[in-house]
Design a protein around this motif. Structure first.
Motif, PDB file in Angstrom:
ATOM      1  N   GLY A  21       0.686  -1.107  -0.098  1.00 46.35           N
ATOM      2  CA  GLY A  21      -0.156   0.144   0.038  1.00 46.35           C
ATOM      3  C   GLY A  21       0.696   1.300   0.108  1.00 46.35           C
ATOM      4  N   THR A  22       1.749   1.250   0.694  1.00 46.03           N
ATOM      5  CA  THR A  22       2.903   2.417   0.756  1.00 46.03           C
ATOM      6  C   THR A  22       3.360   2.402  -0.508  1.00 46.03           C
ATOM      7  OG1 THR A  22       3.460   2.014   3.156  1.00 46.03           O
ATOM      8  CG2 THR A  22       4.940   3.469   2.012  1.00 46.03           C
ATOM      9  N   LEU A  23       4.056   1.323  -1.179  1.00 43.06           N
ATOM     10  CA  LEU A  23       4.387   1.687  -2.777  1.00 43.06           C
ATOM     11  C   LEU A  23       3.364   2.314  -3.524  1.00 43.06           C
ATOM     12  CD1 LEU A  23       6.447  -1.561  -2.724  1.00 43.06           C
ATOM     13  CD2 LEU A  23       7.375   0.722  -2.515  1.00 43.06           C
ATOM     14  N   LEU A  24       2.181   1.754  -3.505  1.00 40.98           N
ATOM     15  CA  LEU A  24       1.273   2.298  -4.476  1.00 40.98           C
ATOM     16  C   LEU A  24       1.035   3.645  -4.079  1.00 40.98           C
ATOM     17  CD1 LEU A  24      -1.513  -0.516  -4.644  1.00 40.98           C
ATOM     18  CD2 LEU A  24      -0.129   0.200  -6.560  1.00 40.98           C
ATOM     19  N   THR A  25       0.952   4.046  -2.952  1.00 41.48           N
ATOM     20  CA  THR A  25       0.827   5.543  -2.608  1.00 41.48           C
ATOM     21  C   THR A  25       1.786   6.460  -3.081  1.00 41.48           C
ATOM     22  OG1 THR A  25      -0.406   4.784  -0.574  1.00 41.48           O
ATOM     23  CG2 THR A  25       0.363   6.987  -0.535  1.00 41.48           C
ATOM     24  N   LEU A  26       3.051   6.047  -2.935  1.00 38.02           N
ATOM     25  CA  LEU A  26       4.349   6.883  -3.261  1.00 38.02           C
ATOM     26  C   LEU A  26       4.327   6.811  -4.636  1.00 38.02           C
ATOM     27  CD1 LEU A  26       7.145   5.548  -0.909  1.00 38.02           C
ATOM     28  CD2 LEU A  26       6.256   7.777  -0.918  1.00 38.02           C
ATOM     29  N   THR A  27       3.893   5.790  -5.487  1.00 37.53           N
ATOM     30  CA  THR A  27       3.894   5.763  -6.871  1.00 37.53           C
ATOM     31  C   THR A  27       2.785   7.125  -7.353  1.00 37.53           C
ATOM     32  OG1 THR A  27       4.363   3.642  -7.246  1.00 37.53           O
ATOM     33  CG2 THR A  27       3.366   4.542  -9.087  1.00 37.53           C
ATOM     34  N   LEU A  28       1.776   7.176  -6.765  1.00 37.25           N
ATOM     35  CA  LEU A  28       0.698   7.976  -7.096  1.00 37.25           C
ATOM     36  C   LEU A  28       1.268   9.320  -6.535  1.00 37.25           C
ATOM     37  CD1 LEU A  28      -2.756   6.176  -6.017  1.00 37.25           C
ATOM     38  CD2 LEU A  28      -1.790   6.738  -7.930  1.00 37.25           C
ATOM     39  N   VAL A  29       1.929   9.624  -5.598  1.00 34.49           N
ATOM     40  CA  VAL A  29       2.545  10.890  -5.155  1.00 34.49           C
ATOM     41  C   VAL A  29       3.675  11.307  -6.256  1.00 34.49           C
ATOM     42  CG1 VAL A  29       4.174  11.938  -3.488  1.00 34.49           C
ATOM     43  CG2 VAL A  29       2.166  10.556  -2.749  1.00 34.49           C
ATOM     44  N   THR A  30       4.385  10.277  -6.759  1.00 34.44           N
ATOM     45  CA  THR A  30       5.367  10.567  -7.944  1.00 34.44           C
ATOM     46  C   THR A  30       4.566  11.227  -9.156  1.00 34.44           C
ATOM     47  OG1 THR A  30       6.867   8.985  -7.140  1.00 34.44           O
ATOM     48  CG2 THR A  30       7.070   9.694  -9.190  1.00 34.44           C
ATOM     49  N   VAL A  31       3.470  10.574  -9.465  1.00 36.67           N
ATOM     50  CA  VAL A  31       2.586  11.038 -10.642  1.00 36.67           C
ATOM     51  C   VAL A  31       2.059  12.241 -10.319  1.00 36.67           C
ATOM     52  CG1 VAL A  31       0.569  10.533 -12.005  1.00 36.67           C
ATOM     53  CG2 VAL A  31       2.365   8.606 -11.413  1.00 36.67           C
ATOM     54  N   ALA A  32       1.648  12.613  -9.259  1.00 38.32           N
ATOM     55  CA  ALA A  32       1.010  13.887  -8.733  1.00 38.32           C
ATOM     56  C   ALA A  32       2.210  14.912  -9.019  1.00 38.32           C
ATOM     57  CB  ALA A  32       0.440  13.844  -7.473  1.00 38.32           C
ATOM     58  N   VAL A  33       3.424  14.672  -8.309  1.00 38.27           N
ATOM     59  CA  VAL A  33       4.351  15.710  -8.319  1.00 38.27           C
ATOM     60  C   VAL A  33       4.902  15.900  -9.720  1.00 38.27           C
ATOM     61  CG1 VAL A  33       6.962  15.935  -7.913  1.00 38.27           C
ATOM     62  CG2 VAL A  33       5.259  15.277  -5.997  1.00 38.27           C
ATOM     63  N   ALA A  34       4.701  14.896 -10.544  1.00 36.97           N
ATOM     64  CA  ALA A  34       5.109  15.468 -12.035  1.00 36.97           C
ATOM     65  C   ALA A  34       4.043  16.099 -12.667  1.00 36.97           C
ATOM     66  CB  ALA A  34       5.308  13.975 -12.693  1.00 36.97           C
ATOM     67  N   SER A  35       2.874  15.913 -12.385  1.00 33.14           N
ATOM     68  CA  SER A  35       1.903  16.917 -13.051  1.00 33.14           C
ATOM     69  C   SER A  35       1.814  18.323 -12.573  1.00 33.14           C
ATOM     70  CB  SER A  35       0.518  16.268 -12.786  1.00 33.14           C
ATOM     71  OG  SER A  35       0.208  16.112 -11.495  1.00 33.14           O
ATOM     72  N   LEU A  36       2.635  18.487 -11.361  1.00 33.07           N
ATOM     73  CA  LEU A  36       2.718  19.962 -10.989  1.00 33.07           C
ATOM     74  C   LEU A  36       3.569  20.888 -11.761  1.00 33.07           C
ATOM     75  CD1 LEU A  36       2.853  19.182  -6.963  1.00 33.07           C
ATOM     76  CD2 LEU A  36       0.989  19.949  -8.235  1.00 33.07           C
ATOM     77  N   THR A  43      11.391  18.812  -9.612  1.00 37.73           N
ATOM     78  CA  THR A  43      10.481  17.606  -9.922  1.00 37.73           C
ATOM     79  C   THR A  43      11.561  16.474  -9.976  1.00 37.73           C
ATOM     80  OG1 THR A  43       9.100  18.936 -11.059  1.00 37.73           O
ATOM     81  CG2 THR A  43       8.942  16.735 -11.669  1.00 37.73           C
ATOM     82  N   VAL A  44      12.804  16.630 -10.455  1.00 38.26           N
ATOM     83  CA  VAL A  44      13.545  15.391 -10.470  1.00 38.26           C
ATOM     84  C   VAL A  44      14.164  14.989  -9.104  1.00 38.26           C
ATOM     85  CG1 VAL A  44      16.077  14.727 -11.099  1.00 38.26           C
ATOM     86  CG2 VAL A  44      14.315  15.810 -12.820  1.00 38.26           C
ATOM     87  N   LEU A  45      14.445  16.155  -8.285  1.00 38.54           N
ATOM     88  CA  LEU A  45      14.874  15.747  -6.927  1.00 38.54           C
ATOM     89  C   LEU A  45      13.709  14.894  -5.917  1.00 38.54           C
ATOM     90  CD1 LEU A  45      17.154  16.417  -4.636  1.00 38.54           C
ATOM     91  CD2 LEU A  45      15.772  18.385  -4.252  1.00 38.54           C
ATOM     92  N   VAL A  46      12.639  15.409  -6.081  1.00 35.63           N
ATOM     93  CA  VAL A  46      11.603  14.860  -5.337  1.00 35.63           C
ATOM     94  C   VAL A  46      11.204  13.515  -6.096  1.00 35.63           C
ATOM     95  CG1 VAL A  46       8.975  15.048  -4.869  1.00 35.63           C
ATOM     96  CG2 VAL A  46      10.486  16.791  -4.728  1.00 35.63           C
ATOM     97  N   ALA A  47      11.303  13.274  -7.215  1.00 39.16           N
ATOM     98  CA  ALA A  47      11.155  11.985  -7.858  1.00 39.16           C
ATOM     99  C   ALA A  47      12.235  10.964  -7.549  1.00 39.16           C
ATOM    100  CB  ALA A  47      10.891  11.977  -9.116  1.00 39.16           C
ATOM    101  N   VAL A  48      13.196  11.335  -7.298  1.00 41.62           N
ATOM    102  CA  VAL A  48      14.634  10.571  -6.952  1.00 41.62           C
ATOM    103  C   VAL A  48      14.395  10.212  -5.530  1.00 41.62           C
ATOM    104  CG1 VAL A  48      16.996  10.555  -6.769  1.00 41.62           C
ATOM    105  CG2 VAL A  48      15.938  11.202  -9.100  1.00 41.62           C
ATOM    106  N   ILE A  53      13.277   6.021  -1.390  1.00 41.87           N
ATOM    107  CA  ILE A  53      12.424   5.272  -0.326  1.00 41.87           C
ATOM    108  C   ILE A  53      11.715   4.083  -0.982  1.00 41.87           C
ATOM    109  CG2 ILE A  53      10.166   5.921   0.827  1.00 41.87           C
ATOM    110  CD1 ILE A  53      11.235   8.980   0.908  1.00 41.87           C
ATOM    111  N   LYS A  54      11.265   4.117  -2.038  1.00 41.49           N
ATOM    112  CA  LYS A  54      10.571   2.981  -2.587  1.00 41.49           C
ATOM    113  C   LYS A  54      11.681   1.790  -2.681  1.00 41.49           C
ATOM    114  CE  LYS A  54       7.953   3.503  -5.868  1.00 41.49           C
ATOM    115  NZ  LYS A  54       7.322   4.110  -7.323  1.00 41.49           N
TER     116      LYS A  54
END
Length: 127
Positions: A21-36, A43-48, A53-54
């Protein structure tokens, strides 16, 4: 001879489901950050950071590193140090392309002999 007695091994599934569940949530957060509309470097720093963490969660829980002996962590640490050294060497050797280097047309200063002589010159040359 007696028959072997089957042994049961209790498996606690709950931690794996929490990590999933945490991995799914972090994947959704990565997609959300990319769309900001953040800067590219942010964006690259947050995604990395999220990817790190994953990867740590996968290594600790699914690769069962949480219960390993300390001797296992020495090769992992050595691998991380060598990876960082290789990456630093790559940036050191290729870093001049990142800051202030202006590239020019490599073929812009070539002589235009074939264009001034016309198409007949290339036919007579035999090539």
């Amino acid at each position: 001879m007696s028959a072997p007695v089957p042994t049961t091994h209790a498996i606690n599934v709950r931690p794996y489901l929490i990590v999933f569940g945490t991995l799914l949530t972090l994947t959704l957060v990565t997609v959300a950050v990319a769309s900001l509309n953040l800067s590219e470097s942010t964006t690259v720093l947050v995604a990395v950071s999220i990817a790190t963490i994953k990867a740590s969660l996968v290594a600790v829980f699914f690769m069962h590193l949480r219960g390993e002996k300390p001797m296992v962590f020495w090769p992992l640490g050595l691998t991380a140090v060598l990876f960082a050294a290789l990456f630093a060497f790559l940036l050191w050797t290729e870093g001049d392309h990142l800051f202030g280097t202006k590239f020019s047309d490599a073929f812009g200063s070539a002589p235009k002999a074939a264009a001034t002589e016309g198409p007949a010159a290339s036919v007579e040359g035999g090539h």
